[in-house]
Design a protein around this motif. Structure first.
Motif, PDB file in Angstrom:
ATOM      1  N   UNK A  98     -12.690 -19.584  19.417  1.00 43.53           N
ATOM      2  CA  UNK A  98     -11.388 -20.606  19.117  1.00 43.53           C
ATOM      3  C   UNK A  98     -11.867 -21.692  18.370  1.00 43.53           C
ATOM      4  N   UNK A  99     -13.015 -22.025  18.454  1.00 41.18           N
ATOM      5  CA  UNK A  99     -13.457 -23.327  17.361  1.00 41.18           C
ATOM      6  C   UNK A  99     -13.690 -22.694  15.984  1.00 41.18           C
ATOM      7  N   UNK A 100     -14.078 -21.449  15.817  1.00 35.21           N
ATOM      8  CA  UNK A 100     -14.131 -20.844  14.323  1.00 35.21           C
ATOM      9  C   UNK A 100     -12.749 -20.781  13.986  1.00 35.21           C
ATOM     10  N   UNK A 101     -11.805 -20.249  14.903  1.00 37.06           N
ATOM     11  CA  UNK A 101     -10.586 -20.125  14.592  1.00 37.06           C
ATOM     12  C   UNK A 101      -9.761 -21.256  13.868  1.00 37.06           C
ATOM     13  N   UNK A 102     -10.001 -22.584  14.880  1.00 34.69           N
ATOM     14  CA  UNK A 102      -9.495 -23.689  14.511  1.00 34.69           C
ATOM     15  C   UNK A 102     -10.132 -24.343  13.151  1.00 34.69           C
ATOM     16  N   UNK A 103     -11.379 -24.086  12.728  1.00 34.24           N
ATOM     17  CA  UNK A 103     -12.070 -24.537  11.663  1.00 34.24           C
ATOM     18  C   UNK A 103     -11.501 -23.742  10.414  1.00 34.24           C
ATOM     19  N   UNK A 104     -11.286 -22.289  10.756  1.00 34.68           N
ATOM     20  CA  UNK A 104     -10.836 -21.394   9.454  1.00 34.68           C
ATOM     21  C   UNK A 104      -9.160 -21.783   9.516  1.00 34.68           C
ATOM     22  N   UNK A 105      -8.358 -21.983  10.520  1.00 37.34           N
ATOM     23  CA  UNK A 105      -7.069 -22.192  10.335  1.00 37.34           C
ATOM     24  C   UNK A 105      -6.706 -23.574   9.998  1.00 37.34           C
ATOM     25  N   UNK A 106      -7.115 -24.505  10.504  1.00 40.18           N
ATOM     26  CA  UNK A 106      -6.749 -25.871  10.405  1.00 40.18           C
ATOM     27  C   UNK A 106      -7.614 -26.819   9.498  1.00 40.18           C
ATOM     28  N   UNK A 107      -8.975 -26.628   9.755  1.00 41.52           N
ATOM     29  CA  UNK A 107      -9.783 -27.748   9.116  1.00 41.52           C
ATOM     30  C   UNK A 107     -10.065 -27.185   7.598  1.00 41.52           C
ATOM     31  N   UNK A 108     -10.092 -26.145   7.277  1.00 45.15           N
ATOM     32  CA  UNK A 108     -10.488 -25.876   5.865  1.00 45.15           C
ATOM     33  C   UNK A 108      -9.061 -26.035   5.005  1.00 45.15           C
ATOM     34  N   UNK A 109      -7.868 -25.910   5.604  1.00 38.25           N
ATOM     35  CA  UNK A 109      -6.887 -26.021   4.631  1.00 38.25           C
ATOM     36  C   UNK A 109      -6.251 -27.371   4.682  1.00 38.25           C
ATOM     37  N   UNK A 110      -7.003 -28.288   5.550  1.00 38.59           N
ATOM     38  CA  UNK A 110      -6.330 -29.812   5.795  1.00 38.59           C
ATOM     39  C   UNK A 110      -6.195 -30.411   4.560  1.00 38.59           C
ATOM     40  N   UNK A 111      -7.004 -30.395   3.526  1.00 39.43           N
ATOM     41  CA  UNK A 111      -6.837 -31.245   2.262  1.00 39.43           C
ATOM     42  C   UNK A 111      -5.318 -30.510   1.548  1.00 39.43           C
ATOM     43  N   UNK A 112      -5.429 -29.284   1.501  1.00 39.62           N
ATOM     44  CA  UNK A 112      -4.432 -28.714   0.909  1.00 39.62           C
ATOM     45  C   UNK A 112      -2.940 -28.858   1.425  1.00 39.62           C
ATOM     46  N   UNK A 113      -3.272 -28.580   2.721  1.00 38.99           N
ATOM     47  CA  UNK A 113      -2.029 -28.948   3.669  1.00 38.99           C
ATOM     48  C   UNK A 113      -1.503 -30.228   3.559  1.00 38.99           C
ATOM     49  N   UNK A 114      -2.308 -31.366   3.621  1.00 43.90           N
ATOM     50  CA  UNK A 114      -1.927 -32.804   3.576  1.00 43.90           C
ATOM     51  C   UNK A 114      -1.324 -32.912   2.390  1.00 43.90           C
ATOM     52  N   UNK A 115      -1.812 -32.522   1.197  1.00 42.67           N
ATOM     53  CA  UNK A 115      -1.284 -32.780  -0.107  1.00 42.67           C
ATOM     54  C   UNK A 115      -0.102 -32.229  -0.266  1.00 42.67           C
ATOM     55  N   UNK A 116       0.107 -30.672   0.148  1.00 41.04           N
ATOM     56  CA  UNK A 116       1.386 -30.262   0.096  1.00 41.04           C
ATOM     57  C   UNK A 116       2.622 -30.995   0.998  1.00 41.04           C
ATOM     58  N   UNK A 117       1.901 -31.479   2.217  1.00 38.61           N
ATOM     59  CA  UNK A 117       2.982 -32.033   3.062  1.00 38.61           C
ATOM     60  C   UNK A 117       3.570 -33.621   2.380  1.00 38.61           C
ATOM     61  N   UNK A 118       2.619 -34.201   1.970  1.00 37.56           N
ATOM     62  CA  UNK A 118       2.660 -35.298   1.067  1.00 37.56           C
ATOM     63  C   UNK A 118       3.936 -35.289  -0.003  1.00 37.56           C
ATOM     64  N   UNK A 119       3.718 -34.128  -0.951  1.00 34.86           N
ATOM     65  CA  UNK A 119       4.462 -33.819  -1.863  1.00 34.86           C
ATOM     66  C   UNK A 119       5.791 -33.510  -1.389  1.00 34.86           C
TER      67      UNK A 119
ATOM     68  N   UNK B 245      -2.008 -29.412  15.636  1.00 39.61           N
ATOM     69  CA  UNK B 245      -2.677 -30.564  14.769  1.00 39.61           C
ATOM     70  C   UNK B 245      -1.916 -30.591  13.345  1.00 39.61           C
ATOM     71  N   UNK B 246      -1.922 -29.660  12.813  1.00 39.05           N
ATOM     72  CA  UNK B 246      -1.343 -29.570  11.278  1.00 39.05           C
ATOM     73  C   UNK B 246      -0.005 -30.218  11.464  1.00 39.05           C
ATOM     74  N   UNK B 247       0.866 -29.799  12.416  1.00 40.04           N
ATOM     75  CA  UNK B 247       2.202 -30.476  12.525  1.00 40.04           C
ATOM     76  C   UNK B 247       2.165 -31.726  12.725  1.00 40.04           C
ATOM     77  N   UNK B 248       1.222 -32.422  13.708  1.00 36.58           N
ATOM     78  CA  UNK B 248       1.313 -33.687  14.154  1.00 36.58           C
ATOM     79  C   UNK B 248       0.955 -34.560  12.734  1.00 36.58           C
ATOM     80  N   UNK B 249      -0.199 -34.023  12.220  1.00 34.30           N
ATOM     81  CA  UNK B 249      -0.426 -34.772  10.915  1.00 34.30           C
ATOM     82  C   UNK B 249       0.605 -35.058   9.975  1.00 34.30           C
ATOM     83  N   UNK B 250       0.925 -33.553   9.777  1.00 37.49           N
ATOM     84  CA  UNK B 250       2.112 -33.622   8.792  1.00 37.49           C
ATOM     85  C   UNK B 250       3.317 -34.607   9.031  1.00 37.49           C
TER      86      UNK B 250
END
Lengths: 257, 275
Positions: A42-63, A155-160
């Motif tokens: 589950x950690x690997x899953x979270x790492x692949x699903x959330x952590x690795x896309x975090x910068x791109x997701x935050x940039x997209x959410x900001x835009x 996690x991503x929804x909360x940060x977004x």
């Protein structure tokens, strides 16, 4: 499809399953190659699903947030209803659009991958072999993925949402605490108990849908029939989008109907 | 025969290589990163819930105010009670009583309750755009403060209800304007006459021409004057003729003694005039 029911029933014990070791039972007889591979699935899953896309997701959410806030503010000022624009932004952007976009983002990033992975396992017959070996592939492989994807969506929804709320304040009041009182009053108007409950429930359903629907559809892949793989993977994505839209529509109906 | 036991190990070898490759791609501090992400998420969710509870006034002391009205349309839970444009309270409940009136329960923080006095007036305003607004007006802030759980009537100022009356009034005004500006109306005739007068005043005759009227009327009046003068001339001539005749006949009449009798009565010469 027999496994689909097991997925859903297995989710009830998801919390307990998350503490299971990552290595599948049918591989436990083999020594793990490295210590890193022992990291929970589950950690690997979270790492692949959330952590690795975090910068791109935050940039997209900001835009996306900036664009929508500007559109709403300019339109509201033009029509003379600027006093309602902040509440409108919070209700539309934070409560509706950010969770929806996050679910679609994770679905594109991980839902298809989970579906393809499960479909390949079905194609190779690993799941059937594990069942014959009295192992539980549901607990070992699927539940950690489902739990990881759901946690990633949360996690991503909360940060977004935090970024959207902060940008709303900055756009409306600037970098000053002068508008904090008014902003707090509007926050209290928008986020009442019902809204927060519906918001949390919707995020949970989005996370479960992103994880479950592609995996459940991928189980329909036939063993040794490689032509069935594209159909089940694409079919899983289509079903996932449909489920996400149904969840969004249902929450809107419950709140505003 | 010796190679057969080795065949099942081939997939195991490839699987272990794939696992090694996957392990090499995974970061060493995977748990730390994921733990940080989850911790930040939990902290943000908890902080936001606390912020919302603070914003909704869960941690502050409030006093209650009950507003009684006949019609609470537009008022809902969450509607602000504002004083001088600042929100000082919030509607927490709307209830229809047995007597048909509506009781609006408002919570006002104790810090903001100083703006509400015994003499305060409460109004529900229904703007054209947006939700209803509850407003409080305190004319004299030196009056005694409003007690907790006080009941006050609330007035209603509905802009939407004023629109039909305003439209009806506006329609009658427009009809009057239409009648006034229609051709043949008294206003139009008056304006025409005023224009004629001003044109005459600007003409050769000037203000006198305007006072005397039109050219035709002036000619008619001149003709009347001429006929009057002509008649007066005729009368004077007849009078002169009569006097001359009277002078010629006086001896004969004296002889006859008719005029003498008449003069004796005080009739004068006119008594003897044949006219």
């Amino acid at each position: 499809m027999a496994f689909a029911g097991e997925y859903i029933s297995g989710l009830a014990a998801g919390g307990g399953c998350c503490v299971l070791p990552a290595s599948p039972p049918w591989r436990r007889c083999r020594p793990p190659p490295t210590d890193r591979w022992r990291a929970p699935s589950r950690w690997r899953q979270i790492h692949l699903t959330a952590w690795k896309i975090l910068p791109g997701y935050l940039a997209a959410a900001t835009l996306l947030s900036l664009l929508l806030i500007e559109v709403v503010v300019v339109s509201a000022r033009r029509y003379g209803v600027a006093q309602y624009s902040l509440e409108l932004v919070l209700r539309v952007l934070v409560l509706e659009l950010v969770p929806l976009v996050t679910a679609l983002f994770v679905a594109l990033r991980s839902g298809a991958a989970i579906g393809a992975e499960i479909a390949m396992m079905s194609y190779r017959g690993e799941l059937d072999d594990a069942q014959e070996a009295d192992a539980s592939p549901l607990h070992a492989e699927l539940v950690p993925r489902i739990a990881g994807a759901a946690l990633s969506v949360a996690s991503l929804t909360t940060l977004g949402c935090v970024i959207s709320v902060w940008l709303s304040y900055v756009v409306f009041y600037g970098f000053t605490p002068a508008g904090l009182t008014e902003f707090t009053r509007i926050i209290s108007n928008v986020f009442d108990g019902i809204e927060l409950t519906a918001f949390g429930l919707k995020c949970l359903l989005f996370g479960l849908a992103v994880a479950i629907v592609p995996a459940a559809t991928a189980l329909e892949a036939e063993r040794g029939e490689i032509k069935s793989l594209p159909a089940v993977v694409l079919g899983g994505l289509v079903k996932l989008f449909f489920v996400i839209l149904v969840v969004e529509a249902a929450t809107l109906v419950v709140k505003y109907a | 025969m010796a190679e057969q036991p080795d065949q099942p190990d081939q997939p195991a070898t490839s699987a272990s290589r794939a696992a090694e490759l996957a392990a090499a791609l995974l970061p060493s501090n995977l748990g730390v990163k994921v733990g940080m992400l989850i911790a930040v998420t939990v902290m943000v969710i908890g902080g936001f819930i606390l912020y919302v509870l603070f914003a909704r006034g869960v941690f502050e002391q409030t006093q209650r105010l009950y507003l009684i009205t006949d019609n609470a349309e537009g008022v809902a839970v969450g509607t602000d009670l504002s004083f001088a444009g600042f929100p000082i309270g919030r509607v927490r409940g709307v209830q229809l009583r047995d007597d048909g009136k509506v009781r609006i329960s408002v919570r006002v923080p104790v810090d903001d309750a100083k703006w509400l006095r015994e003499s305060s007036v409460f109004v529900i305003e229904m703007p054209l755009v947006g939700a209803a607004k509850l407003r409080a007006f305190s004319a004299n802030l030196k009056d005694p403060p409003l007690p907790d759980r006080a009941e006050r009537p609330v007035l209603r100022g509905d802009t939407a209800q004023e629109i039909p009356k305003m439209v009806a009034t506006l329609r009658s005004v427009l009809e009057n304007l239409d009648q006034m500006t229609d051709s043949g109306s008294s206003l139009q005739e008056s304006l025409k006459n005023a224009r004629v007068v001003t044109e005459r005043m600007a003409g050769k005759q000037g203000v006198l021409g305007a006072a005397l009227g039109s050219e035709d009327k002036r000619e008619k009046s001149a003709a009347v004057d001429r006929s009057r003068q002509h008649a007066a001339g005729i009368a004077q001539r007849r009078l002169a003729q009569a006097r001359r005749r009277a002078g010629e006949n006086r001896p004969a009449r004296s002889r006859a003694g008719r005029c003498g009798r008449g003069n004796a009565k005080g009739g004068g010469a006119g008594e003897c005039d044949p006219w």
